[in-house]
Design a protein around this motif. Sequence first.
Motif, PDB file in Angstrom:
ATOM      1  N   TRP A   1       6.789  42.518  36.267  1.00  0.00           N
ATOM      2  CA  TRP A   1       5.485  42.034  35.808  1.00  0.00           C
ATOM      3  C   TRP A   1       5.734  40.698  35.105  1.00  0.00           C
ATOM      4  N   GLY A   2       5.043  39.669  35.521  1.00  0.00           N
ATOM      5  CA  GLY A   2       5.283  38.382  34.877  1.00  0.00           C
ATOM      6  C   GLY A   2       4.451  37.271  35.451  1.00  0.00           C
ATOM      7  N   LEU A   3       4.743  36.078  34.957  1.00  0.00           N
ATOM      8  CA  LEU A   3       4.000  34.883  35.336  1.00  0.00           C
ATOM      9  C   LEU A   3       4.932  33.868  35.969  1.00  0.00           C
ATOM     10  N   PRO A   4       4.433  33.064  36.908  1.00  0.00           N
ATOM     11  CA  PRO A   4       5.248  31.948  37.400  1.00  0.00           C
ATOM     12  C   PRO A   4       5.553  30.991  36.253  1.00  0.00           C
ATOM     13  N   ASN A   5       6.716  30.396  36.316  1.00  0.00           N
ATOM     14  CA  ASN A   5       7.100  29.432  35.289  1.00  0.00           C
ATOM     15  C   ASN A   5       6.554  28.053  35.665  1.00  0.00           C
ATOM     16  N   TRP A   6       5.533  27.629  34.933  1.00  0.00           N
ATOM     17  CA  TRP A   6       4.962  26.304  35.174  1.00  0.00           C
ATOM     18  C   TRP A   6       5.451  25.300  34.128  1.00  0.00           C
ATOM     19  N   ALA A   7       6.561  25.599  33.485  1.00  0.00           N
ATOM     20  CA  ALA A   7       7.044  24.734  32.408  1.00  0.00           C
ATOM     21  C   ALA A   7       7.371  23.341  32.937  1.00  0.00           C
ATOM     22  N   THR A   8       7.186  22.334  32.088  1.00  0.00           N
ATOM     23  CA  THR A   8       7.352  20.932  32.498  1.00  0.00           C
ATOM     24  C   THR A   8       8.512  20.250  31.788  1.00  0.00           C
ATOM     25  N   GLY A   9       9.287  21.000  31.007  1.00  0.00           N
ATOM     26  CA  GLY A   9      10.398  20.381  30.293  1.00  0.00           C
ATOM     27  C   GLY A   9      11.574  20.076  31.209  1.00  0.00           C
ATOM     28  N   SER A  10      12.504  19.262  30.713  1.00  0.00           N
ATOM     29  CA  SER A  10      13.689  18.902  31.504  1.00  0.00           C
ATOM     30  C   SER A  10      14.848  18.591  30.562  1.00  0.00           C
ATOM     31  N   ALA A  11      16.057  18.565  31.126  1.00  0.00           N
ATOM     32  CA  ALA A  11      17.254  18.240  30.347  1.00  0.00           C
ATOM     33  C   ALA A  11      18.306  17.665  31.287  1.00  0.00           C
ATOM     34  N   GLN A  12      19.205  16.870  30.713  1.00  0.00           N
ATOM     35  CA  GLN A  12      20.357  16.339  31.444  1.00  0.00           C
ATOM     36  C   GLN A  12      21.531  17.291  31.210  1.00  0.00           C
ATOM     37  N   VAL A  13      22.116  17.797  32.289  1.00  0.00           N
ATOM     38  CA  VAL A  13      23.154  18.812  32.161  1.00  0.00           C
ATOM     39  C   VAL A  13      24.352  18.439  33.012  1.00  0.00           C
ATOM     40  N   SER A  14      25.552  18.671  32.491  1.00  0.00           N
ATOM     41  CA  SER A  14      26.779  18.444  33.257  1.00  0.00           C
ATOM     42  C   SER A  14      27.848  19.414  32.786  1.00  0.00           C
ATOM     43  N   CYS A  15      28.825  19.644  33.653  1.00  0.00           N
ATOM     44  CA  CYS A  15      29.982  20.478  33.336  1.00  0.00           C
ATOM     45  C   CYS A  15      31.237  19.615  33.357  1.00  0.00           C
ATOM     46  N   VAL A  16      32.107  19.799  32.366  1.00  0.00           N
ATOM     47  CA  VAL A  16      33.366  19.055  32.308  1.00  0.00           C
ATOM     48  C   VAL A  16      34.491  20.034  31.993  1.00  0.00           C
ATOM     49  N   ASN A  17      35.729  19.643  32.358  1.00  0.00           N
ATOM     50  CA  ASN A  17      36.883  20.444  31.965  1.00  0.00           C
ATOM     51  C   ASN A  17      37.350  20.003  30.581  1.00  0.00           C
ATOM     52  N   THR A  18      38.431  20.574  30.112  1.00  0.00           N
ATOM     53  CA  THR A  18      38.899  20.267  28.760  1.00  0.00           C
ATOM     54  C   THR A  18      39.379  18.829  28.619  1.00  0.00           C
ATOM     55  N   SER A  19      39.605  18.142  29.746  1.00  0.00           N
ATOM     56  CA  SER A  19      39.974  16.721  29.703  1.00  0.00           C
ATOM     57  C   SER A  19      38.757  15.815  29.738  1.00  0.00           C
ATOM     58  N   GLY A  20      37.568  16.408  29.847  1.00  0.00           N
ATOM     59  CA  GLY A  20      36.346  15.614  29.886  1.00  0.00           C
ATOM     60  C   GLY A  20      35.954  15.143  31.262  1.00  0.00           C
ATOM     61  N   THR A  21      36.649  15.615  32.312  1.00  0.00           N
ATOM     62  CA  THR A  21      36.344  15.204  33.678  1.00  0.00           C
ATOM     63  C   THR A  21      35.213  16.055  34.242  1.00  0.00           C
ATOM     64  N   LEU A  22      34.247  15.403  34.878  1.00  0.00           N
ATOM     65  CA  LEU A  22      33.139  16.125  35.493  1.00  0.00           C
ATOM     66  C   LEU A  22      33.658  17.055  36.586  1.00  0.00           C
ATOM     67  N   ILE A  23      33.171  18.298  36.608  1.00  0.00           N
ATOM     68  CA  ILE A  23      33.587  19.281  37.602  1.00  0.00           C
ATOM     69  C   ILE A  23      32.354  20.032  38.104  1.00  0.00           C
ATOM     70  N   PRO A  24      32.425  20.584  39.327  1.00  0.00           N
ATOM     71  CA  PRO A  24      31.321  21.431  39.797  1.00  0.00           C
ATOM     72  C   PRO A  24      31.347  22.773  39.078  1.00  0.00           C
ATOM     73  N   CYS A  25      30.187  23.403  38.940  1.00  0.00           N
ATOM     74  CA  CYS A  25      30.134  24.686  38.261  1.00  0.00           C
ATOM     75  C   CYS A  25      28.904  25.456  38.723  1.00  0.00           C
ATOM     76  N   ILE A  26      28.909  26.740  38.411  1.00  0.00           N
ATOM     77  CA  ILE A  26      27.753  27.603  38.635  1.00  0.00           C
ATOM     78  C   ILE A  26      27.070  27.741  37.286  1.00  0.00           C
ATOM     79  N   LEU A  27      25.855  27.221  37.192  1.00  0.00           N
ATOM     80  CA  LEU A  27      25.184  27.078  35.901  1.00  0.00           C
ATOM     81  C   LEU A  27      24.007  28.039  35.801  1.00  0.00           C
TER      82      LEU A  27
END
Length: 653
Positions: free
Chosen positions: A361-387
């Motif tokens: 039971w629920g409602l569709p999410n019509w939210a309009t917010g956004s964010a910048q997201v990234s994943c990095v390893n411990t060296s700070g290098t961008l890596i692919p991830c499952i978020l």
Amino acid sequence: MSPARLWRLLLVSMLAVLVVACKPYASFTVTPEPVVAGQVATFDASGTLVDPLVRKNTVTAYTWDFGDSTTGTGKIATHTYAAAGTYTVKLTVKDKAGQVGSTTEALVVQTAATPTAMALKVSILGADGVLLPNAQVSLGTLTATSNAEGVASLDQVPFGVDQVLHVTKAGFVAQTVRVSLEAGKAPPEVAVRLIPVKETLTLIQAEAAQMVLAKSVGSSVLLPANALVDAQGQVATGAITMQLTPWDVKGSDLLAMPGQGHAGNNLSLVATGLMTVHFLDAAGNTLQLGAGKTADIQMDLPFGSINGQTLAEGSTLPLWHFDEHQGLWVVEGQGTVVTSTGSPSGLAIKSTVSHFSTWSWGLPNWATGSAQVSCVNTSGTLIPCILTGTALFSDSWGYSNTIFLAPAVTTTTGLPTNGQIIWTAVTTGGLRGQTTAAAHGSNVVITLGLPATDQYVSCKRQDGSDAACWITISGTYPSGTTGSEGRFIPAGGARVQTTFDLGLPLNWSAGANRVDTGGNTYNSTGTSTTTTNTDVVIALGAETVIAGKSVRVQCDPVLKYNEATVSTCSLGFYLYDGNGELMKSTETPTMPAGTPVTITVPAQGAMTASAWTGTPPSAFGGWTAGSITLDYNTLSENALVVIQMIRFYIQPT
């Protein structure tokens, strides 16, 4: 011609043959076949021969002309052709005696075939993060089983958008997600989370009208008589198994929301409640509601609003079922908010359904917010991830969504404009990371690293058999603070990872229980302590039996003294300790009078059952009620207990 002249000609001819035979015989092969542009080809001159009459004769030089203005040396050479076409390849060899031989060959180089498939790795986790082995993964005709690290590998998955990936594991609710594979792009990493089936019940008479009460979230299922049928449409009779899983939308269950909450058209659901219901016959085959049959499902609401919308008795919300074939939520009817005395909000949601599935039971999410997201390893290098982002709205409702994140700063949309989001990221290589940030406008960087502790954990009964168990891990974090974390471990074990300090002791405690068809509960516990990343086998002690009897209780539609009849009633069950203090209470929704409810009567304590109706059968007004004591010692297994009610009048003034 004179004989002397003839001999001279023969001698010259023989000398000429000898001179020719002294040259090396050049020969080569090319692999693979066919040679493809853009792929490495290997040229092998091992078949070249030299004059054996020359002492210790060998080839001293190999020279290659690949026919595209490039050359090479060596007995074995490699070359990559940039384009398809026919090339004249020439091999020239020179031996120790200085003799030179050569050969040429026309080589056809083909155009590289366009790839149509790629390998795909899938991580299988519990909602609480344990890595699950022996899960079955399928996509089309391809199948794989997850290993001890919880990773299943599918080979040659065809390219395509929104392909349906199915994941099953014994004792868990099946999961389906959609994945997209595109040519020229790196394969996505995919993580699928599962939650365990929370209650497995035995219904003695499948053909009977009955109500089933869950142990949590005030969930119930009301079945009419002869409701369930097999695949051939035959009515199910006798004993059957019911798997009932009420989802806790306030906790980590949301991370395993089927289909990752997707409802198509880029919509996600904000769920007020989730319930999974399955019925199985004695052979394990699925049973469904027959044609023209319906059932009522109900569960408590933990909050009195959803996404800012206040809920009250009579409010309605869309009802969705999860379509496992599409991997999407599909709207189907609606739910009505009703009152519930046992609910933390005082409210519950109720619907009538024509088939069993996972319902929300629920409602569709019509939210309009956004964010910048990234994943990095411990060296700070961008890596692919499952978020996975779990959004928490200001009124405490939430929803969860999972995506594959490429190694880049990515804008994620559909976020609430208030509240917070818990961002959880994993990789199929075992990296983990989590952070919490404001839902809207944040620049979120999740640092992923290897977990501090990584151990395979299992529970064993005294007879050596595997047991599913709930565990608590207590330890010290690198900051010096202590804490504890809970996990569910399936029978056979699972890999558990934490951020506790590995150099300090980890204390493990486990509890397991099982219930037989008679309502007896068998509990066992065990402990262990580790200081290194070693496998953990928690030995469970002797089982403690909490005796119980499974009985059926119903209200009599005919009131005592035959004064009148009622069409509906509600039942309540109240367990008291030896001092008369109430220990536990359970109340049913309103249901048809004469419908039995299966309840376990424990040997310890005193249980009372009550029945009532809020619909007076008289114009005078008033209420109708009755009660009875459920005595473990006098009741037989599967006994039918009928509560007769009396009409209490409130005289008009």
